[in-house]
Design a protein around this motif. Structure first.
Motif, mmCIF file in Angstrom:
data_model
loop_
_atom_site.group_PDB
_atom_site.id
_atom_site.type_symbol
_atom_site.label_atom_id
_atom_site.label_comp_id
_atom_site.label_asym_id
_atom_site.label_seq_id
_atom_site.Cartn_x
_atom_site.Cartn_y
_atom_site.Cartn_z
ATOM 1 N N LEU A 169 0.826 -1.197 0.000
ATOM 2 C CA LEU A 169 0.000 0.000 0.000
ATOM 3 C C LEU A 169 0.866 1.255 0.000
ATOM 4 C CD1 LEU A 169 -2.848 1.233 0.223
ATOM 5 C CD2 LEU A 169 -2.619 1.086 2.709
ATOM 6 N N LEU A 170 1.926 1.248 0.809
ATOM 7 C CA LEU A 170 2.811 2.418 0.876
ATOM 8 C C LEU A 170 3.533 2.650 -0.454
ATOM 9 C CD1 LEU A 170 4.319 1.938 4.450
ATOM 10 C CD2 LEU A 170 2.771 3.756 3.704
ATOM 11 N N GLY A 171 3.762 1.570 -1.208
ATOM 12 C CA GLY A 171 4.452 1.709 -2.484
ATOM 13 C C GLY A 171 3.533 1.913 -3.671
ATOM 14 N N ASN A 172 2.236 1.937 -3.440
ATOM 15 C CA ASN A 172 1.279 2.088 -4.532
ATOM 16 C C ASN A 172 1.261 3.537 -5.031
ATOM 17 O OD1 ASN A 172 -1.216 2.331 -6.070
ATOM 18 N ND2 ASN A 172 -1.809 0.381 -5.159
ATOM 19 N N PRO A 173 1.427 3.778 -6.347
ATOM 20 C CA PRO A 173 1.453 5.158 -6.848
ATOM 21 C C PRO A 173 0.079 5.799 -6.925
ATOM 22 C CG PRO A 173 1.650 3.608 -8.661
ATOM 23 C CD PRO A 173 1.669 2.786 -7.406
ATOM 24 N N GLY A 174 -0.985 4.999 -6.920
ATOM 25 C CA GLY A 174 -2.334 5.559 -6.996
ATOM 26 C C GLY A 174 -2.917 5.473 -8.396
ATOM 27 N N TYR A 175 -4.220 5.619 -8.462
ATOM 28 C CA TYR A 175 -4.960 5.505 -9.718
ATOM 29 C C TYR A 175 -5.888 6.701 -9.874
ATOM 30 C CZ TYR A 175 -3.206 0.730 -9.468
ATOM 31 O OH TYR A 175 -2.391 -0.360 -9.377
ATOM 32 N N ARG A 176 -6.712 6.659 -10.904
ATOM 33 C CA ARG A 176 -7.625 7.763 -11.180
ATOM 34 C C ARG A 176 -8.561 7.988 -9.998
ATOM 35 N NH1 ARG A 176 -12.455 5.236 -11.903
ATOM 36 N NH2 ARG A 176 -13.550 7.181 -12.317
ATOM 37 N N ARG A 177 -8.917 9.249 -9.808
ATOM 38 C CA ARG A 177 -9.849 9.611 -8.751
ATOM 39 C C ARG A 177 -11.154 10.068 -9.397
ATOM 40 N NH1 ARG A 177 -7.493 11.300 -3.759
ATOM 41 N NH2 ARG A 177 -9.521 12.255 -3.300
ATOM 42 N N VAL A 178 -12.254 9.561 -8.889
ATOM 43 C CA VAL A 178 -13.546 9.852 -9.494
ATOM 44 C C VAL A 178 -13.886 11.331 -9.377
ATOM 45 C CG1 VAL A 178 -14.864 9.391 -7.380
ATOM 46 C CG2 VAL A 178 -15.934 9.033 -9.615
ATOM 47 N N GLU A 179 -13.308 12.026 -8.394
ATOM 48 C CA GLU A 179 -13.568 13.464 -8.263
ATOM 49 C C GLU A 179 -13.119 14.222 -9.513
ATOM 50 O OE1 GLU A 179 -12.102 11.588 -6.079
ATOM 51 O OE2 GLU A 179 -12.815 11.963 -4.019
ATOM 52 N N ASN A 211 -4.250 19.031 -5.114
ATOM 53 C CA ASN A 211 -4.734 18.564 -3.812
ATOM 54 C C ASN A 211 -4.647 17.047 -3.686
ATOM 55 O OD1 ASN A 211 -5.309 21.131 -2.877
ATOM 56 N ND2 ASN A 211 -7.447 21.073 -3.506
ATOM 57 N N ILE A 212 -4.897 16.348 -4.797
ATOM 58 C CA ILE A 212 -4.804 14.887 -4.761
ATOM 59 C C ILE A 212 -3.370 14.450 -4.465
ATOM 60 C CG2 ILE A 212 -4.910 12.822 -6.205
ATOM 61 C CD1 ILE A 212 -7.397 13.966 -7.515
ATOM 62 N N GLU A 213 -2.409 15.121 -5.091
ATOM 63 C CA GLU A 213 -1.004 14.777 -4.836
ATOM 64 C C GLU A 213 -0.632 15.046 -3.384
ATOM 65 O OE1 GLU A 213 1.108 13.198 -6.800
ATOM 66 O OE2 GLU A 213 -0.578 12.996 -8.196
ATOM 67 N N VAL A 214 -1.090 16.201 -2.861
ATOM 68 C CA VAL A 214 -0.804 16.532 -1.462
ATOM 69 C C VAL A 214 -1.502 15.537 -0.530
ATOM 70 C CG1 VAL A 214 -1.145 18.267 0.348
ATOM 71 C CG2 VAL A 214 -0.420 18.971 -1.936
ATOM 72 N N GLU A 215 -2.742 15.199 -0.866
ATOM 73 C CA GLU A 215 -3.501 14.265 -0.032
ATOM 74 C C GLU A 215 -2.814 12.898 0.007
ATOM 75 O OE1 GLU A 215 -7.969 12.225 0.018
ATOM 76 O OE2 GLU A 215 -7.587 14.056 -1.137
ATOM 77 N N ARG A 216 -2.306 12.439 -1.119
ATOM 78 C CA ARG A 216 -1.600 11.154 -1.151
ATOM 79 C C ARG A 216 -0.313 11.206 -0.331
ATOM 80 N NH1 ARG A 216 -2.488 9.652 -7.617
ATOM 81 N NH2 ARG A 216 -4.651 8.915 -7.371
ATOM 82 N N PHE A 217 0.413 12.297 -0.483
ATOM 83 C CA PHE A 217 1.654 12.445 0.283
ATOM 84 C C PHE A 217 1.355 12.496 1.780
ATOM 85 C CE2 PHE A 217 4.673 15.257 2.446
ATOM 86 C CZ PHE A 217 5.864 14.583 2.209
ATOM 87 N N ASN A 257 2.212 6.800 11.912
ATOM 88 C CA ASN A 257 1.351 6.061 12.837
ATOM 89 C C ASN A 257 1.846 4.631 13.039
ATOM 90 O OD1 ASN A 257 -0.417 8.186 13.347
ATOM 91 N ND2 ASN A 257 -1.714 7.693 11.597
ATOM 92 N N LEU A 258 2.424 4.044 11.992
ATOM 93 C CA LEU A 258 3.007 2.711 12.143
ATOM 94 C C LEU A 258 4.209 2.744 13.076
ATOM 95 C CD1 LEU A 258 2.801 1.354 8.476
ATOM 96 C CD2 LEU A 258 1.444 0.627 10.441
ATOM 97 N N LYS A 259 5.036 3.793 12.963
ATOM 98 C CA LYS A 259 6.167 3.937 13.879
ATOM 99 C C LYS A 259 5.675 4.120 15.311
ATOM 100 C CE LYS A 259 9.256 5.998 10.418
ATOM 101 N NZ LYS A 259 10.000 7.228 10.014
ATOM 102 N N THR A 260 4.654 4.967 15.474
ATOM 103 C CA THR A 260 4.085 5.171 16.807
ATOM 104 C C THR A 260 3.522 3.872 17.364
ATOM 105 O OG1 THR A 260 3.517 7.462 16.246
ATOM 106 C CG2 THR A 260 2.387 6.488 18.134
ATOM 107 N N LEU A 261 2.885 3.091 16.486
ATOM 108 C CA LEU A 261 2.323 1.812 16.919
ATOM 109 C C LEU A 261 3.428 0.875 17.397
ATOM 110 C CD1 LEU A 261 -0.140 -0.044 17.158
ATOM 111 C CD2 LEU A 261 0.229 -0.717 14.769
ATOM 112 N N LEU A 282 -5.364 6.450 3.267
ATOM 113 C CA LEU A 282 -4.424 6.303 2.154
ATOM 114 C C LEU A 282 -5.077 5.552 0.994
ATOM 115 C CD1 LEU A 282 -1.684 6.642 0.880
ATOM 116 C CD2 LEU A 282 -0.878 4.628 2.148
ATOM 117 N N GLU A 283 -5.860 4.533 1.297
ATOM 118 C CA GLU A 283 -6.580 3.822 0.237
ATOM 119 C C GLU A 283 -7.503 4.770 -0.524
ATOM 120 O OE1 GLU A 283 -6.851 -0.627 2.330
ATOM 121 O OE2 GLU A 283 -8.560 0.737 2.365
#
Length: 451
Positions: free
Chosen positions: A261-271, A365-371, A380-384, A443-444
């Motif tokens: 999931l962390l390595g996924n570049p992402g796909y089209r967004r319906v927005e 915004n999509i790029e910022v949201e993904r980042f 959060n994984l480190k905190t966990l 992230l998903e």
């Protein structure tokens, strides 16, 4: 959102009442995928989005119908209570020497009239029709994108609610274990006190810790039931059913899946598809306003039968009925509308620029949201991991304190403090676990892979 959310007394009482009815409820078991699928079929928002696609499909048919022949029939019946009078000059061949007036009153009409007609109108050319037909199909496409966006929101809410139930269920199990552990300590301390090897204050100290854990367990029990009710709302599941999860957090969050999931570049967004379709609709509206400068041509045909009579029963005599038929063309040529069309065209062009700006902003915004979502999940994984280590260390400290106390080289206060630290570490761990799960769903969503 912290898992240690406080609940109102009313909410706790309500959950207790609902819990008392569980034995009479039918229990349904769901995996996460089954919960999502059930929600897509039963959630009210998802069902309305699906109905909207049906409505948009019907709108296409409505637009097509405007180009088909429009046939209308009519029937009329009139009783002339007072027949209108027309005046003719009282002179010439129609002069009446017995009438002193210079005009003659003449009634043109009969007592009863009736008519039947059928009119057919057929559009031959109208530029707006073809633009409107394409716009209706584009609107149908937009409704499909809106449906997809609604379903994504439903999936997001169901996943978060599902994870909340699982986290609360594990917290519940751990709190029950904590209560059993401190209960054992309380019993042992009470026995030592009764035998004279412990002071009253030591028993009271453990009792306070026992009461605190019992109170925490009551809160967790209430939170678990409330989270189940919220999940049922998101799924569209009737409240009279009891829901049971058949998957654990470990089943749904394998380390390999997290790394993918962390390595996924992402796909089209319906927005973005929604904005693009809105841009196309405005473009079609611009074209529609432009073609309205062109003439429109329509053909029409009318067939009618008219009858009349001085008496009611004579109106229906066949010899009193006569046929009329008309065929014609109507050409409408726009000449001047006060520049209304020009102003609408100007508005359309401005709207196109606005949507283009929105698409540029949304892309950024999509790029910022993904980042941001990817960074939040990593943090959060480190905190966990840190909180998991703290919980393990707190468990070790408690065990050592317990052994020292049982061997008479440690104090009761040290055990109680170690237990309190362990409970706090467990609360922090599950709070971090919840944050990690929610950031995973975020992230998903940002990557466009909620499905």
């Amino acid at each position: 959102m912290r898992l240690t959310t406080r609940f109102s007394l009313f909410g706790v009482l309500l959950v207790c009442l609902l819990a008392g009815r569980v034995s009479a409820q039918e229990v349904l078991e769901f995996t996460l995928e089954e919960s999502v699928q059930y929600a897509l079929e039963n959630n009210a928002d998802a069902k309305n989005a699906l109905l909207e696609t049906y409505a948009s499909k019907a709108s296409v048919g409505e637009q097509v119908a405007q180009g088909l022949p429009q046939i209308n029939g009519s029937f009329d019946f009139t009783k002339n209570v007072s027949i209108p009078v027309m005046f003719l000059p009282n002179e010439g061949p129609f002069a009446d020497p017995d009438n002193p007036s210079d005009v003659l009153p003449v009634q043109f009409g009969v007592n009863y009239q009736s008519g039947i007609s059928v009119t057919v109108n057929q559009m031959i050319f109208d530029g707006s029709y073809f633009v409107g037909l394409k716009a209706a199909r584009t609107y149908r496409q937009l409704s499909e994108f809106d449906k997809e966006k609604t379903e994504n929101d439903v999936i997001e809410n169901v996943k978060k609610a599902f994870f909340t139930v699982l986290v609360n269920r594990e917290r519940q199990q751990l709190a029950e274990a904590n209560l059993a552990r401190i209960d054992t300590l309380l019993q042992e301390t009470t026995v030592l006190y009764e035998e004279g090897f412990a002071e009253k204050i030591e028993v009271s100290r453990v009792k306070v810790q026992y009461n605190n854990i019992q109170t925490e367990l009551d809160k967790i029990n209430a939170a678990t039931e409330i989270s189940k009710q919220l999940l049922k709302v998101q799924m569209g599941l009737p409240m009279e059913y009891e829901i049971q999860m058949t998957e654990s957090l470990r089943d749904l969050n394998q380390p390999r899946q997290i790394q993918e999931l962390l390595g996924n570049p992402g796909y089209r967004r319906v927005e973005m598809d929604q904005l693009q379709t809105n841009w196309e609709l405005v473009k079609l509206d611009l074209k529609n306003n432009t073609v309205q400068y062109l003439p429109s041509l329509n053909a029409n045909f009318t067939y009618q039968r008219n009858g009349a009579g001085q008496e009611f029963n004579t109106v229906w005599d066949s010899e009193n009925w006569f046929t009329g038929a008309f065929v014609g063309l109507t050409l409408n040529v726009p000449i001047f509308d006060g520049l209304a069309k020009a102003k609408r065209i100007q508005q359309n062009r401005i709207q196109l620029q606005q949507i283009e700006n929105q698409m540029d902003m949304l892309d950024d915004n999509i790029e910022v949201e993904r980042f941001q979502a990817r960074t939040n999940l990593q943090n959060n994984l480190k905190t966990l991991d840190v909180q998991r280590e703290n919980m393990e260390l707190a468990t070790e400290v408690y065990e050592i304190s317990r052994i020292k106390y049982s061997e008479g080289v440690g104090s009761n206060l040290e055990v109680v403090e170690a237990d309190s630290d362990l409970v706090e570490a467990e609360i922090n761990y599950y709070s971090a676990l919840y944050d990690a799960l929610i950031s995973k769903v975020d992230l998903e969503k940002a990557l466009g892979i909620l499905r």
